[in-house]
Design a protein around this motif. Structure first.
Motif, PDB file in Angstrom:
ATOM      1  N   SER A  93     -66.480 -40.695  49.921  1.00  0.00           N
ATOM      2  CA  SER A  93     -67.636 -39.812  50.047  1.00  0.00           C
ATOM      3  C   SER A  93     -67.604 -38.711  48.998  1.00  0.00           C
ATOM      4  N   PRO A  94     -68.735 -38.463  48.319  1.00  0.00           N
ATOM      5  CA  PRO A  94     -68.779 -37.381  47.332  1.00  0.00           C
ATOM      6  C   PRO A  94     -68.801 -36.004  47.978  1.00  0.00           C
ATOM      7  N   ASN A  95     -68.926 -35.971  49.310  1.00  0.00           N
ATOM      8  CA  ASN A  95     -69.036 -34.691  50.012  1.00  0.00           C
ATOM      9  C   ASN A  95     -67.807 -34.346  50.841  1.00  0.00           C
ATOM     10  N   GLU A 112     -49.617 -40.363  47.377  1.00  0.00           N
ATOM     11  CA  GLU A 112     -50.391 -39.952  46.210  1.00  0.00           C
ATOM     12  C   GLU A 112     -51.352 -38.824  46.562  1.00  0.00           C
ATOM     13  N   TRP A 113     -51.995 -38.925  47.710  1.00  0.00           N
ATOM     14  CA  TRP A 113     -52.947 -37.893  48.113  1.00  0.00           C
ATOM     15  C   TRP A 113     -52.238 -36.581  48.466  1.00  0.00           C
ATOM     16  N   ALA A 114     -51.010 -36.680  48.968  1.00  0.00           N
ATOM     17  CA  ALA A 114     -50.293 -35.472  49.389  1.00  0.00           C
ATOM     18  C   ALA A 114     -49.916 -34.579  48.210  1.00  0.00           C
ATOM     19  N   ILE A 115     -49.795 -35.153  47.014  1.00  0.00           N
ATOM     20  CA  ILE A 115     -49.355 -34.347  45.865  1.00  0.00           C
ATOM     21  C   ILE A 115     -50.494 -34.021  44.901  1.00  0.00           C
ATOM     22  N   ARG A 116     -51.694 -34.504  45.179  1.00  0.00           N
ATOM     23  CA  ARG A 116     -52.790 -34.219  44.259  1.00  0.00           C
ATOM     24  C   ARG A 116     -53.408 -32.853  44.570  1.00  0.00           C
ATOM     25  N   ASP A 117     -54.106 -32.307  43.601  1.00  0.00           N
ATOM     26  CA  ASP A 117     -54.790 -31.036  43.798  1.00  0.00           C
ATOM     27  C   ASP A 117     -56.000 -31.221  44.715  1.00  0.00           C
ATOM     28  N   VAL A 118     -56.239 -30.237  45.554  1.00  0.00           N
ATOM     29  CA  VAL A 118     -57.390 -30.286  46.451  1.00  0.00           C
ATOM     30  C   VAL A 118     -58.645 -29.920  45.665  1.00  0.00           C
ATOM     31  N   GLY A 119     -59.662 -30.745  45.767  1.00  0.00           N
ATOM     32  CA  GLY A 119     -60.904 -30.530  45.035  1.00  0.00           C
ATOM     33  C   GLY A 119     -61.841 -29.569  45.742  1.00  0.00           C
ATOM     34  N   SER A 120     -63.094 -29.596  45.339  1.00  0.00           N
ATOM     35  CA  SER A 120     -64.050 -28.590  45.821  1.00  0.00           C
ATOM     36  C   SER A 120     -65.225 -29.209  46.576  1.00  0.00           C
ATOM     37  N   ARG A 121     -65.060 -30.414  47.108  1.00  0.00           N
ATOM     38  CA  ARG A 121     -66.142 -30.996  47.903  1.00  0.00           C
ATOM     39  C   ARG A 121     -66.400 -30.115  49.127  1.00  0.00           C
ATOM     40  N   PRO A 122     -67.654 -30.068  49.614  1.00  0.00           N
ATOM     41  CA  PRO A 122     -68.017 -29.061  50.628  1.00  0.00           C
ATOM     42  C   PRO A 122     -67.361 -29.247  51.987  1.00  0.00           C
ATOM     43  N   ARG A 123     -66.929 -30.463  52.318  1.00  0.00           N
ATOM     44  CA  ARG A 123     -66.281 -30.689  53.608  1.00  0.00           C
ATOM     45  C   ARG A 123     -64.883 -31.258  53.381  1.00  0.00           C
ATOM     46  N   ARG A 124     -64.003 -31.029  54.349  1.00  0.00           N
ATOM     47  CA  ARG A 124     -62.621 -31.450  54.201  1.00  0.00           C
ATOM     48  C   ARG A 124     -62.183 -32.275  55.415  1.00  0.00           C
TER      49      ARG A 124
END
Length: 452
Positions: free
Chosen positions: A218-220, A255-267
């Motif tokens: 999802s892009p959001n 892989e997801w645990a070490i990546r930077d958190v992006g700026s999509r509006p929902r988490r």
């Protein structure tokens, strides 16, 4: 030549339809026996969990309906929808028309979770929410979606479905068959964060790699894996080495645990080694308390005594489904299944009930994927065919007698031809809006369209 077998199947989900398919395919020149199958379903439409248990944004999984429809279209198979077992027809009545009865009624209730506060307003069962967003005709049309932060308890495929539907922007679902009332409810949701909690580690998660990766499409929605829960012991490493799916799930989570958190509006947050111990609140949910767990080296976990309170306003438990008891059949309430031996239903003295069989989740519990249902149904049908020479012959064998029985009961049953009408109607509703389909939710409307 052996006499023809007349079989009733109760439940038109994958398990019931696969059982019908196995029965029809058992007929060969060598058997010298015909088989006819009538399928009874309490919904006006067929397919069971495919229609009412799979998230609307899973078109690949729903593609299985093409194979199921081919079974319904067989001349040896008839469909009687909108007929509820135990209400419209009883076991002894079915035995008047059929040599054998196969129950495949599935599992649609939530397994309970015994922790303080679980009954507060804002605490929901995942099965109820799934029924709502899939347009089940027997549930309310509205759903309380007023929480900004939500907790989902469990790390199976259903938990991920619930979390994904809660987190997505409603307009992303317009490409699916989502009902209008569901889209309107989700569109008004103020949710910003959905937290998924699992009491064990990532190697013990029950979801599939495909289901996990779909979270990130999802892009959001930003998927956030909290690294403090990414831990492995000897049993975890053994599971990773021995199971390719576990290895793929773990690799993705790492892989997801070490990546930077992006700026999509929902988490959408994934927390492992966090066991829910209490739903907080007075009257309604105001938080969730979890205990930090640690792996015990043997595939289990133990508590550490370290607690965290999460400020959520709604809790969804996705800790498993339960089947409902069936009239005139024994039922094991602890496992939520009908007692059986290779699909033969056992009475209270553990003796097979002549001519009565079971398949699917009501037989083995809500475990396995849809594909596992084929083997389960084949086992049951194999038992039925082995018993066939000794089955009591139904006294009333005319196919028209069943129709007259339902008509005399004033049951507004639907048929496969009626389902084709409803299917075409839903496709037309979708085409008028530039969508593939819009699902009809109201039972009366479904029945009226089906019956012409």
């Amino acid at each position: 030549m052996s006499r023809s077998l007349r079989v009733a199947v109760v439940g038109a989900g994958p398990a019931g339809l696969y059982a019908a398919d196995s029965l029809i395919k058992s007929v060969t020149p060598d058997t010298g026996r015909g088989v006819s199958v009538d399928i009874f379903e309490k919904m006006p439409a067929p397919y069971g969990l495919i229609r009412y248990g799979v998230a609307p944004d899973h078109p690949r999984i729903k593609g299985i309906v093409n194979a199921l429809q081919r079974i319904l279209d067989r001349p040896e198979v008839r469909f009687f929808g909108n007929v509820e077992y135990g209400v419209d027809v009883k076991l002894d009545e079915l035995k008047q028309f059929y040599d054998a009865v196969v129950f495949s009624t599935g599992a649609e209730k939530d397994r309970p979770l015994d922790i303080p506060g679980i009954d507060l307003d804002g605490s929901h069962g995942a099965a109820d929410f799934v029924s709502w967003y899939d347009g089940h005709p027997d549930v309310p049309r509205t759903w309380p979606l007023d929480a900004r932060e939500v907790a989902v308890l469990g790390v199976g495929n259903v938990a991920l479905d619930v979390a994904r539907i809660l987190a997505k922007d409603a307009d992303e679902l317009l490409a699916t068959e989502i009902p209008d009332n569901v889209h309107a409810g989700l569109a008004a949701s103020p949710v910003t964060d959905v937290h998924v909690f699992g009491r064990r580690g990532p190697a013990q998660a029950k979801f599939t790699p495909l289901e996990l990766r779909e979270l990130d499409h999802s892009p959001n929605v930003e998927v956030v894996v909290h690294p403090e829960g990414i831990d492995f012991d000897a049993a975890s490493m053994a599971a990773i080495r021995s199971n390719k799916q576990v290895e793929m799930v773990v690799k993705t989570l790492q892989e997801w645990a070490i990546r930077d958190v992006g700026s999509r509006p929902r988490r959408l947050h994934l927390h492992f080694l966090q066991a829910p111990v209490e739903v907080l609140g007075s009257g309604s949910v105001s938080g969730l308390r979890t205990e930090r767990m640690e792996l015990d080296g043997e595939g289990g976990v133990r508590g550490t005594g370290e607690f965290t309170d999460w400020p959520v306003q709604a809790v969804y438990r996705a800790v498993g489904y339960l089947s409902s008891p069936l009239a005139d059949l024994p039922f094991d309430h602890s496992s939520g299944t009908v007692p059986h031996r290779a699909g033969r239903v056992l009475d209270l003295d553990e003796r097979p009930m002549s001519g009565v069989y079971v398949t699917g989740w009501v037989k083995r519990g809500p475990i396995g994927l849809i594909g596992h249902t084929k083997g389960c149904s084949l086992e049951t049908v194999t038992s039925l065919l082995a018993d066939a020479p000794d089955l009591r012959e139904a006294p009333t064998r005319s196919p028209g007698a069943v129709v007259r029985f339902l008509e005399e009961r004033a049951v507004p049953f639907t048929t496969n031809e009626g389902w084709s009408k409803l299917d075409a109607h839903e496709l037309a509703l979708g085409a008028a809006r530039g969508r593939e389909r819009v699902k009809v939710v109201d039972r009366g409307e479904m029945t009226d369209v089906s019956r012409g």
